[in-house]
Motif scaffolding. Structure first.
Motif, mmCIF file in Angstrom:
data_model
loop_
_atom_site.group_PDB
_atom_site.id
_atom_site.type_symbol
_atom_site.label_atom_id
_atom_site.label_comp_id
_atom_site.label_asym_id
_atom_site.label_seq_id
_atom_site.Cartn_x
_atom_site.Cartn_y
_atom_site.Cartn_z
ATOM 1 N N GLY A 45 0.823 -1.194 0.000
ATOM 2 C CA GLY A 45 0.000 0.000 0.000
ATOM 3 C C GLY A 45 0.860 1.247 0.000
ATOM 4 O O GLY A 45 2.080 1.199 0.223
ATOM 5 N N GLN A 46 0.232 2.388 -0.285
ATOM 6 C CA GLN A 46 0.977 3.643 -0.253
ATOM 7 C C GLN A 46 1.504 3.896 1.165
ATOM 8 O O GLN A 46 0.826 3.643 2.150
ATOM 9 C CB GLN A 46 0.069 4.788 -0.698
ATOM 10 N N SER A 47 2.760 4.351 1.226
ATOM 11 C CA SER A 47 3.438 4.653 2.494
ATOM 12 C C SER A 47 3.671 3.409 3.340
ATOM 13 O O SER A 47 3.790 3.493 4.562
ATOM 14 C CB SER A 47 2.631 5.682 3.310
ATOM 15 N N SER A 48 3.740 2.245 2.665
ATOM 16 C CA SER A 48 4.026 1.012 3.410
ATOM 17 C C SER A 48 5.527 0.798 3.590
ATOM 18 O O SER A 48 5.937 -0.108 4.320
ATOM 19 C CB SER A 48 3.419 -0.196 2.681
ATOM 20 N N GLY A 49 6.334 1.603 2.913
ATOM 21 C CA GLY A 49 7.779 1.458 3.015
ATOM 22 C C GLY A 49 8.401 0.717 1.856
ATOM 23 O O GLY A 49 9.546 0.270 1.939
ATOM 24 N N LYS A 50 7.679 0.610 0.732
ATOM 25 C CA LYS A 50 8.214 -0.090 -0.440
ATOM 26 C C LYS A 50 9.523 0.517 -0.914
ATOM 27 O O LYS A 50 10.498 -0.192 -1.168
ATOM 28 C CB LYS A 50 7.220 -0.044 -1.615
ATOM 29 N N SER A 51 9.527 1.839 -1.084
ATOM 30 C CA SER A 51 10.714 2.506 -1.607
ATOM 31 C C SER A 51 11.915 2.294 -0.686
ATOM 32 O O SER A 51 13.033 2.046 -1.150
ATOM 33 C CB SER A 51 10.447 4.004 -1.780
ATOM 34 N N SER A 52 11.685 2.362 0.620
ATOM 35 C CA SER A 52 12.787 2.175 1.568
ATOM 36 C C SER A 52 13.345 0.763 1.498
ATOM 37 O O SER A 52 14.553 0.548 1.613
ATOM 38 C CB SER A 52 12.316 2.487 2.990
ATOM 39 N N VAL A 53 12.477 -0.228 1.311
ATOM 40 C CA VAL A 53 12.939 -1.615 1.187
ATOM 41 C C VAL A 53 13.822 -1.763 -0.049
ATOM 42 O O VAL A 53 14.902 -2.365 0.001
ATOM 43 C CB VAL A 53 11.738 -2.583 1.127
ATOM 44 N N LEU A 54 13.366 -1.212 -1.156
ATOM 45 C CA LEU A 54 14.153 -1.298 -2.387
ATOM 46 C C LEU A 54 15.507 -0.614 -2.220
ATOM 47 O O LEU A 54 16.548 -1.137 -2.644
ATOM 48 C CB LEU A 54 13.384 -0.665 -3.549
ATOM 49 N N GLU A 55 15.506 0.563 -1.632
ATOM 50 C CA GLU A 55 16.761 1.278 -1.446
ATOM 51 C C GLU A 55 17.688 0.526 -0.490
ATOM 52 O O GLU A 55 18.912 0.540 -0.667
ATOM 53 C CB GLU A 55 16.486 2.690 -0.935
ATOM 54 N N SER A 56 17.110 -0.143 0.488
ATOM 55 C CA SER A 56 17.935 -0.936 1.399
ATOM 56 C C SER A 56 18.584 -2.105 0.678
ATOM 57 O O SER A 56 19.750 -2.433 0.914
ATOM 58 C CB SER A 56 17.079 -1.450 2.566
ATOM 59 N N ILE A 57 17.838 -2.753 -0.214
ATOM 60 C CA ILE A 57 18.389 -3.874 -0.980
ATOM 61 C C ILE A 57 19.498 -3.389 -1.906
ATOM 62 O O ILE A 57 20.556 -4.027 -2.034
ATOM 63 C CB ILE A 57 17.267 -4.573 -1.779
ATOM 64 N N VAL A 58 19.276 -2.235 -2.544
ATOM 65 C CA VAL A 58 20.271 -1.699 -3.474
ATOM 66 C C VAL A 58 21.449 -1.090 -2.729
ATOM 67 O O VAL A 58 22.597 -1.141 -3.182
ATOM 68 C CB VAL A 58 19.620 -0.644 -4.396
ATOM 69 N N GLY A 59 21.155 -0.494 -1.569
ATOM 70 C CA GLY A 59 22.211 0.185 -0.828
ATOM 71 C C GLY A 59 22.447 1.589 -1.320
ATOM 72 O O GLY A 59 23.506 2.181 -1.098
ATOM 73 N N ARG A 60 21.430 2.145 -1.981
ATOM 74 C CA ARG A 60 21.535 3.504 -2.520
ATOM 75 C C ARG A 60 20.218 4.229 -2.357
ATOM 76 O O ARG A 60 19.126 3.630 -2.443
ATOM 77 C CB ARG A 60 21.907 3.469 -4.011
ATOM 78 N N ASP A 61 20.302 5.530 -2.155
ATOM 79 C CA ASP A 61 19.128 6.387 -2.063
ATOM 80 C C ASP A 61 18.869 6.942 -3.468
ATOM 81 O O ASP A 61 19.557 7.861 -3.911
ATOM 82 C CB ASP A 61 19.410 7.507 -1.069
ATOM 83 N N PHE A 62 17.870 6.368 -4.179
ATOM 84 C CA PHE A 62 17.720 6.749 -5.595
ATOM 85 C C PHE A 62 16.263 6.885 -6.038
ATOM 86 O O PHE A 62 16.009 7.248 -7.189
ATOM 87 C CB PHE A 62 18.405 5.704 -6.497
ATOM 88 N N LEU A 63 15.295 6.621 -5.161
ATOM 89 C CA LEU A 63 13.889 6.664 -5.569
ATOM 90 C C LEU A 63 13.239 7.981 -5.154
ATOM 91 O O LEU A 63 13.557 8.524 -4.101
ATOM 92 C CB LEU A 63 13.128 5.494 -4.946
ATOM 93 N N PRO A 64 12.314 8.479 -5.976
ATOM 94 C CA PRO A 64 11.595 9.707 -5.605
ATOM 95 C C PRO A 64 10.796 9.492 -4.325
ATOM 96 O O PRO A 64 10.311 8.399 -4.046
ATOM 97 C CB PRO A 64 10.663 9.947 -6.803
ATOM 98 N N ARG A 65 10.647 10.533 -3.556
ATOM 99 C CA ARG A 65 9.884 10.457 -2.311
ATOM 100 C C ARG A 65 8.872 11.586 -2.263
ATOM 101 O O ARG A 65 8.960 12.563 -2.994
ATOM 102 C CB ARG A 65 10.822 10.545 -1.101
ATOM 103 N N GLY A 66 7.898 11.414 -1.375
ATOM 104 C CA GLY A 66 6.881 12.440 -1.220
ATOM 105 C C GLY A 66 5.641 11.843 -0.603
ATOM 106 O O GLY A 66 5.592 10.658 -0.268
ATOM 107 N N SER A 67 4.595 12.652 -0.478
ATOM 108 C CA SER A 67 3.343 12.172 0.093
ATOM 109 C C SER A 67 2.427 11.687 -1.020
ATOM 110 O O SER A 67 2.569 12.076 -2.175
ATOM 111 C CB SER A 67 2.674 13.299 0.882
ATOM 112 N N GLY A 68 1.471 10.833 -0.641
ATOM 113 C CA GLY A 68 0.520 10.340 -1.631
ATOM 114 C C GLY A 68 1.168 9.352 -2.585
ATOM 115 O O GLY A 68 2.099 8.640 -2.244
ATOM 116 N N ILE A 69 0.668 9.346 -3.828
ATOM 117 C CA ILE A 69 1.163 8.404 -4.829
ATOM 118 C C ILE A 69 2.440 8.956 -5.455
ATOM 119 O O ILE A 69 2.424 9.976 -6.144
ATOM 120 C CB ILE A 69 0.078 8.108 -5.894
ATOM 121 N N VAL A 70 3.561 8.294 -5.202
ATOM 122 C CA VAL A 70 4.858 8.727 -5.733
ATOM 123 C C VAL A 70 5.255 7.858 -6.928
ATOM 124 O O VAL A 70 5.681 8.364 -7.968
ATOM 125 C CB VAL A 70 5.942 8.670 -4.633
#
Length: 613
Positions: A45-70
């Motif tokens: 779901g939105q704001s479930s932490g998907k982007s953070s999980v992906l960045e943790s696996i990659v080891g890089r901060d590279f995904l857009p962030r923000g509120s709502g649908i990113v």
């Protein structure tokens, strides 16, 4: 490199090549190679932490962030493990040969590319962005980041956005080769998890689903997520993995992912609730778990993947044969090619005439149906009416009436009647000419080898039509000559066999009186009609012979003779122009050749690593 890394790296390379060639998904009845290979879809779901999980696996901060649908477009993320010490970089499919070493620029490009497709709105698009990251700090994986599931549309979104996102996510996760990474926040009831709900629908046995619990550090004091992590609340066939993401404060302070991973390990190791599970928690463990599972899935599906590849290779090679090989550049080879193509067309054209293919029977239809019908419709009744016979005979006599038989009147009546045969004769020639032209057009279309060369097709059609025009002219001259010959010399024996008007021993005076009676003119009309009927029967058989001789036989014998002579006089440049291929077909052959190369390379690589130990 281990066998596992080799297999997963191979799948990544094949998927990357498939993506470059556009061999990605689709509505084909036969699955594409991409669809036959396993990949991991990240669902939450939105704001479930998907982007953070992906960045943790990659080891890089590279995904857009923000509120709502990113995440508004699917992001196909391919991770390629490189040797230690090599620089990390990223590549986008839509920006080939451009490397991004600055991952802040990668984030901006993802956002910009999303906006290019959807505009600066909150709309979504099913067209994926393809990103490859090369780093010594990753495992070989293909991850697909999908828009977050939502329950309500916000301002600026259509009412259908909730269902649109679910349909898009479902289109990925319902594929049997898709591994589902279901992300759920620990500070919410697992029973309300959008990701688990959807995963249960498409994977009821849980064979393809990995549950990930985020935000463990944000749970209320005195509570924990052990019931979920230990499989008591909701059991999956694979173990749940807990993740501790960077906090918003860490993100704002630009805490790097290496430090974040270290803090995550420390959290689980020192936690009174989770320390006994610490070896099976965290983003690093999740990446390794997914990589091991991918390796086992790939091994299990190697036979079916190999079978698909072999079948695809056979189909592509057949298509390459159908499309034809590239043309040689020297004039001699080009001339030979043109002549061979013309002979292939000529064989098919003759098959149509001789009955091997349909169409030649239409020529017989002209002779057996159209010509007899046209002859029957000729206006002889009007021409030989009593009124017209009296008029013609009287005019032929002039100031001195005929003595015994009105020979001049007979000749004028016969000439006028025979002149009507010119129409059916010419119509027969034209009808056969039309059939031959249609067979030429059809034969060109059926000559598969010619499909590559629209210019040669056009010149060949023009040359054939020009030859057929010459044959038609000869046919008309010959058939009309047959009609003229009938007028030039009448069959005397026919009239000598007719009953004499003045019988032996009869009364000449009475005969003279009868000479201008109605019965006399009726006998003349009847005699002429009988003669014309005899000529009609003759022409009904002689016209087809003339048409076949002048048109059909000549088309079989010398349709391309003049064309061959003209081609033999052309220079190399002119020959090349004749073999100028359809650009769309050239592109199709090029794509087919690239796909064939990809599939053969994939088969060879799979054979080389699949059974290694």
């Amino acid at each position: 490199m281990t066998t596992m890394e080799s297999l997963i790296g191979l799948v990544n390379r094949i998927q990357r090549a498939c993506t470059v060639l556009g061999d990605y998904g689709g509505d084909n009845a036969l699955p594409t190679l991409w669809e036959a290979l396993p990949s991991v879809a990240v669902v939450g779901g939105q704001s479930s932490g998907k982007s953070s999980v992906l960045e943790s696996i990659v080891g890089r901060d590279f995904l857009p962030r923000g509120s709502g649908i990113v995440t508004r477009r699917p992001l196909v993320l391919q991770l390629h493990k490189t040797d230690e010490g090599q620089q990390e970089y990223a590549e986008f499919l839509h920006l080939p040969k451009r490397r991004f070493a600055d991952f802040a620029v990668v984030r901006k490009e993802i956002q910009d590319e999303t906006d290019r497709m959807t505009g600066r709105s909150k709309q979504i698009s099913p067209i994926p962005i393809h990103l490859s990251i090369y780093s010594p700090n990753v495992v070989n994986l293909t991850l697909i980041d999908l828009p977050g599931l939502t329950k309500v549309a916000v301002e600026g979104q259509p009412d259908s956005i909730v269902q649109d996102i679910e349909n898009m996510v479902r289109s990925y996760v319902e594929k049997p080769n898709c591994i589902i990474l279901a992300i759920s926040p620990a500070n919410q009831d697992i029973a309300t998890s959008d990701a688990i709900k959807l995963a249960r629908e498409v994977d009821p046995t849980g064979e393809r689903t990995f549950g990930v619990l985020t935000k463990l550090d944000l749970m209320d004091k005195g509570t924990n997520a052990l019931d979920v992590l230990e499989g008591r609340s909701y059991r999956l066939q694979h173990p749940w993995v807990g993740i501790v993401n960077r906090s918003q404060a860490d993100i704002n302070k630009n805490v790097d992912m290496i430090a974040a991973r270290r803090r995550e390990r420390d959290y689980f190791a020192t936690s009174s609730d989770y320390s006994h599970l610490s070896s099976k928690m965290g983003s690093e463990y999740l990446a390794k778990l997914l990589s091991r599972h991918l390796e086992s899935v790939i091994r299990a599906r190697i036979p079916s993947i190999t079978s698909l590849i072999n079948k695809s290779i056979d189909e592509l090679e057949a298509e390459m044969d159908h499309l034809g090989r590239p043309i040689a550049v020297d004039a001699g080879a080009q001339l030979y090619t043109i002549l061979e193509l013309c002979r292939a067309f000529d064989r098919i054209f003759k098959e149509h005439l001789d009955g091997g293919r349909p169409g030649g029977d239409r020529i017989y239809g002209v002779f057996d149906n159209q010509l007899p019908a046209a002859l029957k419709k000729l206006p002889f009744d009007r021409h030989l009416s009593l009124q017209n016979v009296r008029k013609v005979v009287s005019e032929a006599d002039g100031y001195q009436p005929h003595l015994i038989a009105p020979e001049q009147g007979y000749r004028r009546l016969i000439d006028g009647a025979l002149n009507y045969f010119r129409g059916p004769a010419e119509a027969s020639v034209d009808a056969v000419h039309f059939v031959l032209k249609e067979l030429v057009r059809k034969s060109i279309g059926e000559t598969q080898e010619l499909k590559r060369f629209p210019t040669l097709q056009a010149e060949l059609a023009a040359a054939c039509n020009e030859a057929l025009e010459r044959f038609r002219d000869d046919g008309k001259k010959t058939t009309l000559r047959l009609v003229d010959m009938e007028s030039s010399y009448l069959t005397v024996e026919f009239f000598r066999r007719l009953p004499q008007e003045v019988e032996k021993g009869g009364n000449p005076a009475a005969s003279t009186v009868d000479r201008y009676t109605e019965g006399h003119f009726r006998r003349i009309g009847s005699n002429v009609s009988s003669y014309v009927g005899m000529v009609s029967e003759t022409l009904k058989y002689s016209i087809p012979k003339a048409v076949v001789h002048c048109q059909v036989k000549e088309a079989k014998r010398s349709l391309l003779d003049h064309f061959y002579t003209q081609v033999g006089k052309k220079e190399g440049k002119q020959l090349s122009q004749m073999l100028d291929e359809d650009p769309a077909l050239m592109e199709r052959r090029q794509q087919c050749a690239k796909r064939l190369e990809l599939y053969k390379s994939a088969r060879d690589e799979i054979d080389s690593v699949s059974w290694a130990r």
